[in-house]
Design an enzyme around this catalytic site. Structure first.
Site, PDB file in Angstrom:
ATOM      1  N   SER A 196       0.811  -1.260  -0.131  1.00  0.00           N
ATOM      2  CA  SER A 196       0.099   0.037  -0.116  1.00  0.00           C
ATOM      3  C   SER A 196       1.026   1.239   0.002  1.00  0.00           C
ATOM      4  O   SER A 196       1.935   1.429   0.773  1.00  0.00           O
ATOM      5  CB  SER A 196      -0.877  -0.068   1.280  1.00  0.00           C
ATOM      6  OG  SER A 196      -1.732  -1.041   1.396  1.00  0.00           O
ATOM      7  N   HIS A 238      -5.105  -1.316  -5.128  1.00  0.00           N
ATOM      8  CA  HIS A 238      -4.240  -2.507  -5.577  1.00  0.00           C
ATOM      9  C   HIS A 238      -4.446  -2.812  -7.237  1.00  0.00           C
ATOM     10  O   HIS A 238      -4.833  -3.703  -7.368  1.00  0.00           O
ATOM     11  CB  HIS A 238      -4.639  -3.614  -4.662  1.00  0.00           C
ATOM     12  CG  HIS A 238      -4.034  -3.423  -3.282  1.00  0.00           C
ATOM     13  ND1 HIS A 238      -2.574  -3.815  -2.964  1.00  0.00           N
ATOM     14  CD2 HIS A 238      -4.536  -2.996  -2.165  1.00  0.00           C
ATOM     15  CE1 HIS A 238      -2.632  -3.656  -1.730  1.00  0.00           C
ATOM     16  NE2 HIS A 238      -3.501  -3.135  -1.076  1.00  0.00           N
ATOM     17  N   HIS A 271      -4.696 -10.905  -1.954  1.00  0.00           N
ATOM     18  CA  HIS A 271      -4.616 -11.105  -0.520  1.00  0.00           C
ATOM     19  C   HIS A 271      -5.396 -12.280  -0.389  1.00  0.00           C
ATOM     20  O   HIS A 271      -6.591 -12.393  -1.085  1.00  0.00           O
ATOM     21  CB  HIS A 271      -5.373  -9.866   0.206  1.00  0.00           C
ATOM     22  CG  HIS A 271      -4.286  -8.607   0.022  1.00  0.00           C
ATOM     23  ND1 HIS A 271      -4.568  -7.970  -1.096  1.00  0.00           N
ATOM     24  CD2 HIS A 271      -3.520  -8.169   0.919  1.00  0.00           C
ATOM     25  CE1 HIS A 271      -3.673  -6.796  -0.989  1.00  0.00           C
ATOM     26  NE2 HIS A 271      -2.879  -6.930   0.258  1.00  0.00           N
ATOM     27  N   TYR A 306      -7.464 -12.663   1.841  1.00  0.00           N
ATOM     28  CA  TYR A 306      -8.958 -12.333   2.362  1.00  0.00           C
ATOM     29  C   TYR A 306      -9.867 -11.888   1.048  1.00  0.00           C
ATOM     30  O   TYR A 306     -11.369 -11.829   1.373  1.00  0.00           O
ATOM     31  CB  TYR A 306      -9.054 -11.099   3.123  1.00  0.00           C
ATOM     32  CG  TYR A 306      -8.460  -9.880   2.731  1.00  0.00           C
ATOM     33  CD1 TYR A 306      -9.046  -8.915   1.901  1.00  0.00           C
ATOM     34  CD2 TYR A 306      -7.172  -9.329   3.289  1.00  0.00           C
ATOM     35  CE1 TYR A 306      -8.554  -8.000   1.468  1.00  0.00           C
ATOM     36  CE2 TYR A 306      -6.320  -8.367   2.860  1.00  0.00           C
ATOM     37  CZ  TYR A 306      -7.229  -7.423   1.708  1.00  0.00           C
ATOM     38  OH  TYR A 306      -6.793  -6.277   1.506  1.00  0.00           O
ATOM     39  N   GLU A 307      -9.383 -12.022   0.056  1.00  0.00           N
ATOM     40  CA  GLU A 307     -10.359 -11.587  -1.018  1.00  0.00           C
ATOM     41  C   GLU A 307     -11.079 -13.024  -1.651  1.00  0.00           C
ATOM     42  O   GLU A 307     -11.857 -12.999  -2.510  1.00  0.00           O
ATOM     43  CB  GLU A 307      -9.469 -11.190  -2.298  1.00  0.00           C
ATOM     44  CG  GLU A 307      -8.928  -9.526  -1.903  1.00  0.00           C
ATOM     45  CD  GLU A 307      -7.883  -9.277  -3.133  1.00  0.00           C
ATOM     46  OE1 GLU A 307      -8.450  -8.734  -4.197  1.00  0.00           O
ATOM     47  OE2 GLU A 307      -6.842  -9.012  -3.060  1.00  0.00           O
ATOM     48  N   ALA A 357       2.195  -2.313   3.941  1.00  0.00           N
ATOM     49  CA  ALA A 357       1.936  -1.423   5.132  1.00  0.00           C
ATOM     50  C   ALA A 357       1.316  -2.418   6.249  1.00  0.00           C
ATOM     51  O   ALA A 357       0.665  -3.561   6.111  1.00  0.00           O
ATOM     52  CB  ALA A 357       0.676  -0.437   4.819  1.00  0.00           C
ATOM     53  N   MET A 404      -1.524  -8.328   6.476  1.00  0.00           N
ATOM     54  CA  MET A 404      -2.583  -9.090   6.024  1.00  0.00           C
ATOM     55  C   MET A 404      -1.975  -9.738   4.731  1.00  0.00           C
ATOM     56  O   MET A 404      -2.493 -10.373   3.909  1.00  0.00           O
ATOM     57  CB  MET A 404      -4.041  -8.486   5.618  1.00  0.00           C
ATOM     58  CG  MET A 404      -4.544  -7.937   6.760  1.00  0.00           C
ATOM     59  SD  MET A 404      -6.167  -7.173   6.317  1.00  0.00           S
ATOM     60  CE  MET A 404      -6.693  -6.055   7.722  1.00  0.00           C
ATOM     61  N   SER A 405      -0.734  -9.608   4.712  1.00  0.00           N
ATOM     62  CA  SER A 405       0.084 -10.134   3.325  1.00  0.00           C
ATOM     63  C   SER A 405       1.347 -10.684   3.843  1.00  0.00           C
ATOM     64  O   SER A 405       1.812 -11.040   4.947  1.00  0.00           O
ATOM     65  CB  SER A 405       0.128  -9.028   2.324  1.00  0.00           C
ATOM     66  OG  SER A 405       1.203  -8.020   3.043  1.00  0.00           O
ATOM     67  N   ASN A 457      -0.129   2.625  10.997  1.00  0.00           N
ATOM     68  CA  ASN A 457      -0.925   2.896  12.204  1.00  0.00           C
ATOM     69  C   ASN A 457      -0.294   2.256  13.315  1.00  0.00           C
ATOM     70  O   ASN A 457       0.135   1.014  13.288  1.00  0.00           O
ATOM     71  CB  ASN A 457      -2.393   2.562  11.879  1.00  0.00           C
ATOM     72  CG  ASN A 457      -2.361   1.234  11.618  1.00  0.00           C
ATOM     73  OD1 ASN A 457      -2.269   1.015  10.223  1.00  0.00           O
ATOM     74  ND2 ASN A 457      -2.970   0.337  12.421  1.00  0.00           N
ATOM     75  N   HIS A 505      -9.330   1.697   6.362  1.00  0.00           N
ATOM     76  CA  HIS A 505      -8.667   1.430   5.253  1.00  0.00           C
ATOM     77  C   HIS A 505      -8.077   2.844   4.827  1.00  0.00           C
ATOM     78  O   HIS A 505      -6.966   2.912   4.407  1.00  0.00           O
ATOM     79  CB  HIS A 505      -9.433   0.563   4.309  1.00  0.00           C
ATOM     80  CG  HIS A 505      -8.584   0.377   3.096  1.00  0.00           C
ATOM     81  ND1 HIS A 505      -7.338  -0.498   3.159  1.00  0.00           N
ATOM     82  CD2 HIS A 505      -8.779   0.831   1.841  1.00  0.00           C
ATOM     83  CE1 HIS A 505      -6.867  -0.364   1.727  1.00  0.00           C
ATOM     84  NE2 HIS A 505      -7.657   0.143   1.032  1.00  0.00           N
TER      85      HIS A 505
HETATM   86  N1  HPA Z   1      -3.591  -4.424  10.911  1.00  0.00           N
HETATM   87  C1  HPA Z   1      -3.438  -5.415  10.088  1.00  0.00           C
HETATM   88  N2  HPA Z   1      -3.077  -4.905   8.963  1.00  0.00           N
HETATM   89  C2  HPA Z   1      -2.745  -3.689   8.518  1.00  0.00           C
HETATM   90  C3  HPA Z   1      -2.732  -2.817   9.820  1.00  0.00           C
HETATM   91  C4  HPA Z   1      -3.292  -3.272  11.119  1.00  0.00           C
HETATM   92  O1  HPA Z   1      -3.559  -2.507  12.169  1.00  0.00           O
HETATM   93  N3  HPA Z   1      -2.533  -1.730   9.156  1.00  0.00           N
HETATM   94  C5  HPA Z   1      -2.179  -1.747   7.966  1.00  0.00           C
HETATM   95  N4  HPA Z   1      -2.309  -3.024   7.506  1.00  0.00           N
END
Ligand code: HPA
Length: 273
Positions: free
Chosen positions: A31, A62, A84, A86-87, A114, A212-213, A236, A248
């Site tokens: 990201s 993406h 990903h 989750y898709e 990210a 998540m990757s 974050n 997101h």
């Molecule tokens: N959790 C999971 N995936 C993420 C996060 C998070 O806080 N920030 C960016 N991708």
């Protein structure tokens, strides 16, 4: 032939005439890094949607294509957009692009993403060199019949992230005065962000950043004997570490803000590979 492997071979066969050179580095853009190719000497592009049976990402931000070009003098294939788990794709599809880039000739896999910072010393906008990972919350991409053409049944995972590449990246960061921390990345499936209780658990388990990757790709690449490195951009603080709910859009905005420095770090590192 193993059906998972056959799919990779078919993807490769369908595009091999369009590949302009043998890439040394396969770079996966996380990201915020979508525009990285603007800094490259681009020679060719192949949209994922033009590759038969190739998994195409559905996540905003993406967009999907392979971009071939030079970073300094290094031939690179770059993934603009990844899929990903989750898709809803099987995990073997999630790692198909990684396997395809190895088939193109790439020796090094450079993963970026990210993440949410779990270690309190990783504030939003910090960069974390991935030194190891925790994979047990994501499905293992090697489950199923082993693809003997790629690697062995029980691959060693004691040094997934190449130590020499880590040194090179650290040196590039120091020379360019880019702050770079180190830590352990954990992949959860998403798509929901974690709960505060889950973040406490992950901290206890030794994770420094969560996303998540990346981990499934690293496992597939290690199976094939690629040299792997990775940098996470902490977008974050993880859930429960502030009062702010996670969105997101905010993750994307923070990743975009860190992107210019992230791009520089990647370019300076690849130039030294
Ligand atoms: N959790 C999971 N995936 C993420 C996060 C998070 O806080 N920030 C960016 N991708």
């Amino acid at each position: 032939m193993n059906t998972v492997y056959q799919k990779v071979v078919e993807c490769y066969d369908s595009i091999k005439e369009q590949i302009p050179f043998t890439p040394k580095v396969a770079l996966v853009l996380g990201s915020g890094l979508g525009n990285y190719a603007d800094t490259m000497d681009v020679r060719a592009e192949i949209s994922y949607s033009d590759i038969k049976n190739f998994p195409v990402s559905t996540v905003p931000g993406h967009e999907g294509k392979f971009i071939f070009g030079y970073v300094k003098d290094v031939p690179v294939v770059c993934m603009k957009g990844r899929v990903h788990y989750y898709e809803g794709y099987p995990v073997t599809d999630v790692v198909l692009p990684t396997r395809l880039m190895k088939m193109m000739g790439a020796e090094i896999l450079f993963l970026t993403n990210a993440s949410g910072g779990i270690n309190p010393s990783l504030g939003a906008g910090s960069f974390m060199l991935i030194t190891d990972h925790i994979s047990c919350f994501a499905p293992n991409p090697l489950i199923g019949a082993n693809i003997d053409e790629l690697g062995c049944r029980f691959p060693d995972m004691s040094k997934i992230y190449d130590e020499n590449l880590q040194e090179v990246i650290k040196a590039a960061a120091v020379e360019n005065q880019i702050p770079l921390q180190e830590g352990i990345y954990v992949q959860l499936t998403g798509p929901s962000f974690e709960s505060p209780a889950e973040i406490k658990m992950l901290r206890t388990l030794g994770a420094d950043a969560v996303g998540m990757s990346t981990v499934v790709e690293a496992i597939a690449a290690n199976h094939m004997g690629m040299k792997i490195c990775g940098i996470s951009c902490v977008a974050n603080l993880a859930a429960g570490m502030t009062d702010q709910p996670l969105t997101h859009d905010e993750v994307q905005a923070a990743a975009n803000q860190a992107a210019p420095l992230f791009r520089k770090l990647i370019t300076e590192a690849i130039g030294r590979f």
